[in-house]
Design a protein around this motif. Structure first.
Motif, short mmCIF file in Angstrom:
data_model
loop_
_atom_site.label_atom_id
_atom_site.label_comp_id
_atom_site.label_asym_id
_atom_site.label_seq_id
_atom_site.Cartn_x
_atom_site.Cartn_y
_atom_site.Cartn_z
N THR A 65 42.09 47.47 52.67
CA THR A 65 40.59 47.48 52.48
C THR A 65 40.25 47.66 51.01
O THR A 65 38.97 47.53 50.65
CB THR A 65 40.19 48.74 53.26
OG1 THR A 65 40.74 48.42 54.81
CG2 THR A 65 38.87 49.01 53.18
N THR B 195 42.79 37.15 43.06
CA THR B 195 42.87 36.28 44.24
C THR B 195 44.20 35.45 44.23
O THR B 195 44.44 34.83 45.20
CB THR B 195 41.70 35.43 44.74
OG1 THR B 195 41.51 34.57 43.41
CG2 THR B 195 40.26 36.10 44.65
N LYS C 26 35.14 42.12 46.38
CA LYS C 26 33.90 42.01 46.71
C LYS C 26 32.97 42.57 45.17
O LYS C 26 31.87 41.90 45.09
CB LYS C 26 33.18 42.72 47.62
CG LYS C 26 33.74 42.17 49.05
CD LYS C 26 33.41 43.00 50.08
CE LYS C 26 33.81 42.40 51.56
NZ LYS C 26 33.45 43.14 52.62
N ASP D 13 39.91 44.44 49.24
CA ASP D 13 38.92 43.55 49.87
C ASP D 13 37.45 44.28 48.87
O ASP D 13 36.86 43.55 48.37
CB ASP D 13 38.58 43.71 51.30
CG ASP D 13 37.60 42.93 51.76
OD1 ASP D 13 37.59 41.80 51.55
OD2 ASP D 13 36.72 43.48 52.38
#
Length: 80
Positions: free
Chosen positions: A41, A61, A48, A44
Motif C-alpha cells: 500500500t 517501478t 501514485k 502504491d
C-alpha cells in the motif's frame, strides 16, 4: 468437515487443544500478511505521487534496473 459434532467433554477439550496449538501460528502468519500488505500500500501510494516517465518513477517501478530493483523489493518484503 474436519471435526465431528462435539459429543463429550473430552472431545470438546481435544478440539480446544487443537485450536490453541495452531492459533499462535495463525496469528503470526496473519501479522506477516498485514505487514506485507501495508508495504505494498505504501509503495502504491509512492508510485501514485511520482511523475510517470521521470527518472525516479523508472527506478521505483524497476524500469531502469529491474534486477537491482527486484532484489531491493524482495529484501524489503522479507519481514519473516
Amino acid at each position: 468437515r474436519k471435526y465431528a459434532a462435539i459429543s463429550s467433554s473430552e472431545q470438546r477439550q481435544s478440539y480446544k487443544n487443537d485450536f490453541n496449538a495452531e492459533y499462535n501460528e495463525y496469528r503470526d502468519l496473519h501479522a506477516r500478511i498485514e505487514r506485507i500488505t501495508r508495504r505494498f500500500t505504501q509503495l502504491d501510494a509512492k508510485l501514485k505521487q511520482l511523475l510517470q516517465g521521470s527518472e525516479e518513477y523508472k527506478v521505483e517501478t524497476g524500469l531502469k534496473t529491474p534486477e537491482k530493483k527486484l532484489a531491493v523489493h524482495v529484501a524489503e518484503l522479507q519481514v519473516f
